[in-house]
Scaffold this motif. Structure first.
Motif, PDB file in Angstrom:
ATOM      1  N   ALA A  60     -17.063  16.936   4.818  1.00 46.33           N
ATOM      2  CA  ALA A  60     -18.132  17.918   4.897  1.00 46.33           C
ATOM      3  C   ALA A  60     -19.283  17.171   5.944  1.00 46.33           C
ATOM      4  O   ALA A  60     -19.844  17.972   6.750  1.00 46.33           O
ATOM      5  N   PHE A  61     -19.225  16.078   6.049  1.00 48.06           N
ATOM      6  CA  PHE A  61     -20.102  15.364   6.946  1.00 48.06           C
ATOM      7  C   PHE A  61     -19.586  15.203   8.481  1.00 48.06           C
ATOM      8  O   PHE A  61     -20.286  15.006   9.614  1.00 48.06           O
ATOM      9  N   LEU A  62     -18.135  15.810   8.667  1.00 44.60           N
ATOM     10  CA  LEU A  62     -17.638  15.749   9.939  1.00 44.60           C
ATOM     11  C   LEU A  62     -17.788  17.224  10.687  1.00 44.60           C
ATOM     12  O   LEU A  62     -17.916  18.176   9.894  1.00 44.60           O
ATOM     13  N   PRO A  63     -17.678  17.121  11.928  1.00 44.15           N
ATOM     14  CA  PRO A  63     -17.541  18.633  12.714  1.00 44.15           C
ATOM     15  C   PRO A  63     -16.485  19.263  12.139  1.00 44.15           C
ATOM     16  O   PRO A  63     -15.616  18.786  11.773  1.00 44.15           O
ATOM     17  N   GLU A  64     -16.735  20.645  12.020  1.00 41.09           N
ATOM     18  CA  GLU A  64     -15.582  21.395  11.683  1.00 41.09           C
ATOM     19  C   GLU A  64     -14.350  21.277  12.528  1.00 41.09           C
ATOM     20  O   GLU A  64     -13.290  21.495  11.736  1.00 41.09           O
ATOM     21  N   THR A  65     -14.295  20.971  13.455  1.00 42.86           N
ATOM     22  CA  THR A  65     -12.964  20.780  14.335  1.00 42.86           C
ATOM     23  C   THR A  65     -12.310  19.606  14.033  1.00 42.86           C
ATOM     24  O   THR A  65     -11.176  19.571  14.014  1.00 42.86           O
ATOM     25  N   LYS A  66     -12.990  18.749  13.146  1.00 42.29           N
ATOM     26  CA  LYS A  66     -12.360  17.481  12.674  1.00 42.29           C
ATOM     27  C   LYS A  66     -11.898  17.455  11.299  1.00 42.29           C
ATOM     28  O   LYS A  66     -11.757  16.442  10.778  1.00 42.29           O
ATOM     29  N   GLN A  67     -12.454  18.589  10.665  1.00 47.05           N
ATOM     30  CA  GLN A  67     -11.876  18.417   9.237  1.00 47.05           C
ATOM     31  C   GLN A  67     -10.756  19.036   9.118  1.00 47.05           C
ATOM     32  O   GLN A  67     -10.168  19.930   9.518  1.00 47.05           O
ATOM     33  N   ALA A  68     -10.135  18.398   8.155  1.00 46.01           N
ATOM     34  CA  ALA A  68      -8.689  18.854   7.434  1.00 46.01           C
ATOM     35  C   ALA A  68      -9.028  20.085   6.759  1.00 46.01           C
ATOM     36  O   ALA A  68     -10.060  20.341   6.108  1.00 46.01           O
ATOM     37  N   PRO A  69      -7.770  20.918   6.389  1.00 44.55           N
ATOM     38  CA  PRO A  69      -8.177  22.040   5.782  1.00 44.55           C
ATOM     39  C   PRO A  69      -8.654  21.719   4.492  1.00 44.55           C
ATOM     40  O   PRO A  69      -8.150  20.751   3.848  1.00 44.55           O
ATOM     41  N   LEU A  70      -9.321  22.825   3.843  1.00 43.56           N
ATOM     42  CA  LEU A  70      -9.886  22.529   2.463  1.00 43.56           C
ATOM     43  C   LEU A  70      -8.874  22.251   1.422  1.00 43.56           C
ATOM     44  O   LEU A  70      -8.991  21.320   0.743  1.00 43.56           O
ATOM     45  N   GLU A  71      -7.743  22.943   1.362  1.00 50.13           N
ATOM     46  CA  GLU A  71      -6.775  22.716   0.500  1.00 50.13           C
ATOM     47  C   GLU A  71      -5.984  21.402   0.767  1.00 50.13           C
ATOM     48  O   GLU A  71      -5.897  20.678  -0.382  1.00 50.13           O
ATOM     49  N   ASN A  75      -6.030  18.447  -2.238  1.00 49.70           N
ATOM     50  CA  ASN A  75      -4.628  18.035  -2.793  1.00 49.70           C
ATOM     51  C   ASN A  75      -4.754  16.414  -2.471  1.00 49.70           C
ATOM     52  O   ASN A  75      -4.354  15.585  -3.372  1.00 49.70           O
ATOM     53  N   ARG A  76      -5.506  15.834  -1.497  1.00 51.70           N
ATOM     54  CA  ARG A  76      -5.446  14.635  -1.054  1.00 51.70           C
ATOM     55  C   ARG A  76      -6.388  13.732  -2.356  1.00 51.70           C
ATOM     56  O   ARG A  76      -6.098  12.919  -2.595  1.00 51.70           O
ATOM     57  N   ARG A  77      -7.848  14.511  -2.563  1.00 50.50           N
ATOM     58  CA  ARG A  77      -8.372  14.049  -3.490  1.00 50.50           C
ATOM     59  C   ARG A  77      -7.821  13.742  -4.933  1.00 50.50           C
ATOM     60  O   ARG A  77      -7.981  12.914  -5.706  1.00 50.50           O
ATOM     61  N   LYS A  78      -7.074  14.944  -5.202  1.00 49.74           N
ATOM     62  CA  LYS A  78      -6.328  15.051  -6.493  1.00 49.74           C
ATOM     63  C   LYS A  78      -5.322  13.957  -6.599  1.00 49.74           C
ATOM     64  O   LYS A  78      -5.162  13.091  -7.581  1.00 49.74           O
ATOM     65  N   LYS A  79      -4.503  13.673  -5.616  1.00 50.70           N
ATOM     66  CA  LYS A  79      -3.569  12.536  -5.513  1.00 50.70           C
ATOM     67  C   LYS A  79      -4.160  11.272  -5.603  1.00 50.70           C
ATOM     68  O   LYS A  79      -3.709  10.437  -6.484  1.00 50.70           O
ATOM     69  N   LEU A  80      -5.236  11.040  -4.915  1.00 44.46           N
ATOM     70  CA  LEU A  80      -6.049   9.719  -4.864  1.00 44.46           C
ATOM     71  C   LEU A  80      -6.599   9.289  -6.511  1.00 44.46           C
ATOM     72  O   LEU A  80      -6.540   8.301  -6.882  1.00 44.46           O
ATOM     73  N   ASP A  81      -7.121  10.661  -7.031  1.00 45.98           N
ATOM     74  CA  ASP A  81      -7.427  10.421  -8.433  1.00 45.98           C
ATOM     75  C   ASP A  81      -6.467   9.978  -9.260  1.00 45.98           C
ATOM     76  O   ASP A  81      -6.582   9.016 -10.136  1.00 45.98           O
TER      77      ASP A  81
END
Length: 303
Positions: A60-71, A75-81
């Motif tokens: 969320a601290f990155l410009p929207e154009t450089k943000q990966a899709p929310l989903e 999923n990435r956070r869930k996998k890291l967890d």
């Protein structure tokens, strides 16, 4: 405790902007480093950004154009967890095996208990706390029934600071002959009667603050269900009556010098008693000396 991780990006709050902006927008360039001293004096902003990055919450601290899709980020956070929990449990298992004996035992570990243990311990990443959880696991497997689920749940809410506080209490604690009751002796007195009513030496109090254990600390232990906050009293001793305690392997004999003498103490709860077996803190020689001198009016104490 602060994370000892380096961070190359800093959050700034420009006057003309209403929300924080990150200097360097390329998320891939933020590389945490395992330098034990790099982030000791980092600002709170920098440390929070490190944590957000580590838990995949910094997009969320990155410009929207450089943000990966929310989903995709979710999923990435869930996998890291999941990976983090797997890593934590494997580390605890490895430590626990080192505390186990290779001798044959007759009792089999309870799989339901083990499943509950995994659920409660999988998020523990602090190495010191992992070591305590490993001791719990090893103790339960070696002797099923050593640690109740209620004890595990209470321990799960404890911080490393509170665990160290328990160790501090254990350093001045004694057990009875059965080693089932643990208490911190806090004083002694003779029951007031007409002949001793004005004797200033009738009652003695130990200053536990000198041992680094304040009443506020006792309340903290009580909040964690480890110790009762109210003092408990022994029965009234007859003159010459003796009671024995075990203090870190030393046998202490308390012999009443007068009739109607009573010991006062703070008692560990059943949960605190179970967790006390994890603590290997050394005895406090100053406390032992203090007991022998301060309680000498009513009790003769021999070790």
């Amino acid at each position: 405790m602060s994370n000892s991780i380096d961070q190359n990006k800093i959050i700034k709050h420009p006057v003309e902007q209403s929300k924080p902006a990150i200097v360097e927008h390329d998320e891939q360039t933020v590389t945490p480093k395992n330098n034990a001293h790099a982030n000791v004096n980092a600002s709170s902003q920098k440390q929070l950004l490190v944590l957000a990055k580590k838990f995949s919450l910094s997009a969320a601290f990155l410009p929207e154009t450089k943000q990966a899709p929310l989903e995709e980020r979710a999923n990435r956070r869930k996998k890291l967890d999941q990976l983090r929990k797997q890593q934590n449990m494997e580390a605890i298992i490895v430590r626990a095996v080192q505390y186990c004996s290779d001798e044959t035992i007759t009792d089999r570990a309870d799989q339901d208990w083990f499943s509950s243990f995994l659920t409660l311990a999988e998020s523990i990443s602090n190495k010191n706390m992992q070591d305590l959880w490993a001791k719990i696991l090893a103790g339960e497997v070696s002797q099923p029934g050593s640690f109740s689920l209620k004890t595990l749940q209470a321990f799960r809410t404890m911080s490393i600071t509170e665990a160290k506080l328990l160790a501090k209490a254990c350093s001045v604690a004694m057990t009875d002959a059965r080693k089932k009751n643990i208490r911190v002796i806090s004083g002694a007195y003779q029951i007031p009667k007409l002949f001793n009513l004005f004797n200033k030496q009738r009652q003695q109090r130990l200053d536990l603050n000198q041992m680094g254990l304040s009443y506020a600390d006792i309340l903290t232990l009580a909040d964690n269900h480890l110790m009762f906050e109210q003092e408990t009293e022994s029965h009234s001793f007859a003159k010459g009556e003796k009671i024995q305690f075990n203090y870190h392997g030393k046998q202490l004999s308390f012999v009443a010098k007068k009739p109607d003498c009573i010991l006062t103490f703070y008692k560990f709860t059943p949960i605190g008693t179970e967790l006390a077996h994890l603590v290997t803190d050394d005895e406090n020689e100053h406390y032992l000396t203090l007991i022998k001198t301060q309680l000498a009016e009513n009790f003769a104490i021999d070790s």
